[in-house]
Design a protein around this motif. Structure first.
Motif, PDB file in Angstrom:
ATOM      1  N   ASP A  42       0.770  -1.339   0.186  1.00  0.00           N
ATOM      2  CA  ASP A  42      -0.180   0.101  -0.026  1.00  0.00           C
ATOM      3  C   ASP A  42       0.970   1.082  -0.056  1.00  0.00           C
ATOM      4  OD1 ASP A  42      -1.916   1.972   0.303  1.00  0.00           O
ATOM      5  OD2 ASP A  42      -2.694   1.106   2.234  1.00  0.00           O
ATOM      6  N   LEU A  43       1.256   1.914  -1.282  1.00  0.00           N
ATOM      7  CA  LEU A  43       2.066   2.755  -1.297  1.00  0.00           C
ATOM      8  C   LEU A  43       1.150   4.073  -0.905  1.00  0.00           C
ATOM      9  CD1 LEU A  43       4.862   4.129  -2.384  1.00  0.00           C
ATOM     10  CD2 LEU A  43       3.763   3.933  -4.682  1.00  0.00           C
ATOM     11  N   ALA A  44       1.769   4.980   0.081  1.00  0.00           N
ATOM     12  CA  ALA A  44       1.407   6.017   0.550  1.00  0.00           C
ATOM     13  C   ALA A  44      -0.088   5.669   1.450  1.00  0.00           C
ATOM     14  CB  ALA A  44       0.877   7.200  -0.422  1.00  0.00           C
ATOM     15  N   CYS A  45       0.229   4.930   2.399  1.00  0.00           N
ATOM     16  CA  CYS A  45      -0.713   3.867   3.120  1.00  0.00           C
ATOM     17  C   CYS A  45      -1.272   4.967   4.169  1.00  0.00           C
ATOM     18  CB  CYS A  45      -0.317   2.898   3.628  1.00  0.00           C
ATOM     19  SG  CYS A  45       0.929   3.333   4.956  1.00  0.00           S
ATOM     20  N   GLY A  46      -0.850   5.938   4.484  1.00  0.00           N
ATOM     21  CA  GLY A  46      -1.500   6.910   5.290  1.00  0.00           C
ATOM     22  C   GLY A  46      -1.619   6.234   6.829  1.00  0.00           C
ATOM     23  N   THR A  47      -3.185   6.322   7.392  1.00  0.00           N
ATOM     24  CA  THR A  47      -3.424   5.623   8.455  1.00  0.00           C
ATOM     25  C   THR A  47      -3.431   4.310   8.626  1.00  0.00           C
ATOM     26  OG1 THR A  47      -5.393   6.488   8.620  1.00  0.00           O
ATOM     27  CG2 THR A  47      -3.675   7.902   9.653  1.00  0.00           C
ATOM     28  N   GLY A  48      -3.357   3.625   7.491  1.00  0.00           N
ATOM     29  CA  GLY A  48      -3.503   2.080   7.281  1.00  0.00           C
ATOM     30  C   GLY A  48      -4.951   1.682   7.162  1.00  0.00           C
ATOM     31  N   ASN A  49      -5.820   2.570   6.959  1.00  0.00           N
ATOM     32  CA  ASN A  49      -7.293   2.135   6.632  1.00  0.00           C
ATOM     33  C   ASN A  49      -7.460   1.190   5.335  1.00  0.00           C
ATOM     34  OD1 ASN A  49      -8.193   3.676   8.813  1.00  0.00           O
ATOM     35  ND2 ASN A  49      -8.195   5.403   7.391  1.00  0.00           N
ATOM     36  N   GLU A  72       5.743  10.341   8.944  1.00  0.00           N
ATOM     37  CA  GLU A  72       5.982   9.752  10.040  1.00  0.00           C
ATOM     38  C   GLU A  72       4.637   9.721  10.983  1.00  0.00           C
ATOM     39  OE1 GLU A  72      10.196   9.077  11.650  1.00  0.00           O
ATOM     40  OE2 GLU A  72      10.179  11.238  11.003  1.00  0.00           O
ATOM     41  N   ASP A  73       4.147  10.736  10.900  1.00  0.00           N
ATOM     42  CA  ASP A  73       2.914  10.855  11.903  1.00  0.00           C
ATOM     43  C   ASP A  73       1.923   9.916  11.323  1.00  0.00           C
ATOM     44  OD1 ASP A  73       3.511  13.397  13.688  1.00  0.00           O
ATOM     45  OD2 ASP A  73       4.180  13.884  11.789  1.00  0.00           O
ATOM     46  N   MET A  74       1.504  10.034  10.178  1.00  0.00           N
ATOM     47  CA  MET A  74       0.436   8.849   9.446  1.00  0.00           C
ATOM     48  C   MET A  74       0.936   7.411   9.736  1.00  0.00           C
ATOM     49  SD  MET A  74      -1.932  11.139   8.077  1.00  0.00           S
ATOM     50  CE  MET A  74      -2.762  10.312   6.811  1.00  0.00           C
ATOM     51  N   LEU A  75       2.038   7.115   9.773  1.00  0.00           N
ATOM     52  CA  LEU A  75       2.346   6.001  10.066  1.00  0.00           C
ATOM     53  C   LEU A  75       2.305   5.566  11.332  1.00  0.00           C
ATOM     54  CD1 LEU A  75       5.678   5.621   7.775  1.00  0.00           C
ATOM     55  CD2 LEU A  75       3.594   4.451   7.252  1.00  0.00           C
ATOM     56  N   GLU A  76       2.506   6.518  12.261  1.00  0.00           N
ATOM     57  CA  GLU A  76       2.270   6.243  13.645  1.00  0.00           C
ATOM     58  C   GLU A  76       0.821   5.794  14.178  1.00  0.00           C
ATOM     59  OE1 GLU A  76       4.538   5.678  16.342  1.00  0.00           O
ATOM     60  OE2 GLU A  76       6.151   5.796  14.713  1.00  0.00           O
ATOM     61  N   HIS A  77      -0.076   6.458  13.522  1.00  0.00           N
ATOM     62  CA  HIS A  77      -1.482   6.131  13.613  1.00  0.00           C
ATOM     63  C   HIS A  77      -1.825   4.590  12.960  1.00  0.00           C
ATOM     64  CE1 HIS A  77      -2.999   9.967  15.508  1.00  0.00           C
ATOM     65  NE2 HIS A  77      -2.152  10.349  14.975  1.00  0.00           N
ATOM     66  N   ALA A  78      -1.165   4.353  11.902  1.00  0.00           N
ATOM     67  CA  ALA A  78      -1.292   2.974  11.215  1.00  0.00           C
ATOM     68  C   ALA A  78      -0.905   1.954  11.993  1.00  0.00           C
ATOM     69  CB  ALA A  78      -0.699   2.951   9.932  1.00  0.00           C
ATOM     70  N   GLU A  86       4.655  -4.596   7.600  1.00  0.00           N
ATOM     71  CA  GLU A  86       5.847  -4.029   7.625  1.00  0.00           C
ATOM     72  C   GLU A  86       5.581  -2.764   7.351  1.00  0.00           C
ATOM     73  OE1 GLU A  86      10.137  -4.052   5.667  1.00  0.00           O
ATOM     74  OE2 GLU A  86       8.699  -5.326   5.017  1.00  0.00           O
ATOM     75  N   PHE A  87       5.819  -1.819   8.039  1.00  0.00           N
ATOM     76  CA  PHE A  87       5.615  -0.199   7.781  1.00  0.00           C
ATOM     77  C   PHE A  87       7.188   0.447   7.445  1.00  0.00           C
ATOM     78  CE2 PHE A  87       1.691  -1.245  10.104  1.00  0.00           C
ATOM     79  CZ  PHE A  87       0.644  -0.476   9.224  1.00  0.00           C
ATOM     80  N   ILE A  88       7.073   1.199   6.417  1.00  0.00           N
ATOM     81  CA  ILE A  88       8.379   1.973   6.028  1.00  0.00           C
ATOM     82  C   ILE A  88       8.217   3.231   5.630  1.00  0.00           C
ATOM     83  CG2 ILE A  88      10.067   1.777   4.107  1.00  0.00           C
ATOM     84  CD1 ILE A  88       9.513  -1.058   3.530  1.00  0.00           C
ATOM     85  N   HIS A  89       8.877   4.033   6.298  1.00  0.00           N
ATOM     86  CA  HIS A  89       8.814   5.482   6.165  1.00  0.00           C
ATOM     87  C   HIS A  89       9.691   5.945   4.952  1.00  0.00           C
ATOM     88  CE1 HIS A  89      10.196   9.747   7.240  1.00  0.00           C
ATOM     89  NE2 HIS A  89       9.110   9.886   6.839  1.00  0.00           N
ATOM     90  N   SER A  90       8.868   6.401   3.794  1.00  0.00           N
ATOM     91  CA  SER A  90       9.742   6.701   2.541  1.00  0.00           C
ATOM     92  C   SER A  90       8.832   7.561   1.613  1.00  0.00           C
ATOM     93  CB  SER A  90      10.379   5.353   1.885  1.00  0.00           C
ATOM     94  OG  SER A  90      11.124   5.646   0.613  1.00  0.00           O
TER      95      SER A  90
END
Length: 251
Positions: A42-49, A72-78, A86-90
């Motif tokens: 999921d590219l640009a997954c945001g908060t993982g919905n 990083e803030d959106m990933l933290e909510h995900a 697996e979550f990647i900040h990029s």
């Protein structure tokens, strides 16, 4: 091109329930019908919905889930959703994985990519030889009466810079190597209560509003307040969606 501050947006993003529900992805079903195990990004997954909704449907399948986002803030909510992923900040422009993907999806985010051609090149190289890429987003040029554009028309002008029209997008996808295109377009017109619109506007969770400066944003607030004061009860809202599915092996 203006940028959206997702450190702020992340705090209110999931309050919009329209962002938390996704239908089952039929292409995941199709891939699993011919492969025992698949990898999905999921590219640009945001908060993982999207990931959350798909995992609930395919919890018993062998799927490696990956979520990547530039915020990083959106990933933290995900990560708070306790997903098996697996979550990647990029950024998409720096997309680089140790594994190839069978499916890459990009929902409502492609317009944020600064170097879209490089992003498409990276997506193509990250897919398996029979991999699928799916793009889904709104079409600004087909929805000039969208409530965001109506009350903040400056954001429409900015989106003309940020969004590629369908013809250009398909052209660049083909140049990147993709083929076997499937295009789906949807258009919805509804009437909604202006008081609810007012609350949605103040939430400022749409990237179109979040990227605008406070002075321009406040002009929209005043436009809505004037209509409420004039006795307006509802407004016509329109939204247009574009979905493009293409395959790496479809050349």
């Amino acid at each position: 091109m203006l940028k959206t501050n997702y450190a702020k947006v992340s705090k209110v993003y999931d309050k919009n329930k329209g962002r938390t529900a996704f239908p089952i992805d039929k292409d995941i079903e199709e891939l699993l019908s011919r492969k025992e195990e698949i990898t999905v990004l999921d590219l640009a997954c945001g908060t993982g919905n999207w990931l959350y909704c798909q995992q609930s449907q395919f919890s018993d399948k062998k799927i490696k889930w990956i979520g990547m986002d530039a915020s990083e803030d959106m990933l933290e909510h995900a990560k708070e959703k306790s997903l098996d992923a697996e979550f990647i900040h990029s950024t998409a422009e720096n997309l680089k994985l140790d594994t190839k993907c069978d499916l890459i999806v990009c929902n409502f985010a492609f317009h944020h990519f600064e170097d879209k051609k490089k992003a498409l090149t990276n997506i193509f190289s990250t897919l398996n030889e029979d991999g699928i890429f799916k793009y889904r987003n709104v079409e600004p040029e087909c929805m000039k009466d969208w409530w965001v554009y109506k009350y903040c028309p400056e954001s429409y002008c900015e989106d003309l810079h940020r969004f590629w029209p369908k013809e250009l997008l398909c052209y660049e996808l083909a140049k990147a190597g993709f083929g076997k295109f499937s295009i789906k377009r949807e258009y919805f017109e509804t009437y909604k209560e202006i008081e609810k619109l007012y609350e949605n506007y103040k939430l400022r969770d749409a990237s179109q509003l979040a990227m605008m400066g406070d002075k321009i944003y406040q002009k929209g607030i005043k436009r809505i307040e004037r209509e409420i004061a004039d006795g307006v009860k509802e407004y016509k809202d329109v939204v247009a969606f574009l979905e493009i599915k293409c395959e790496k092996a479809g050349r």
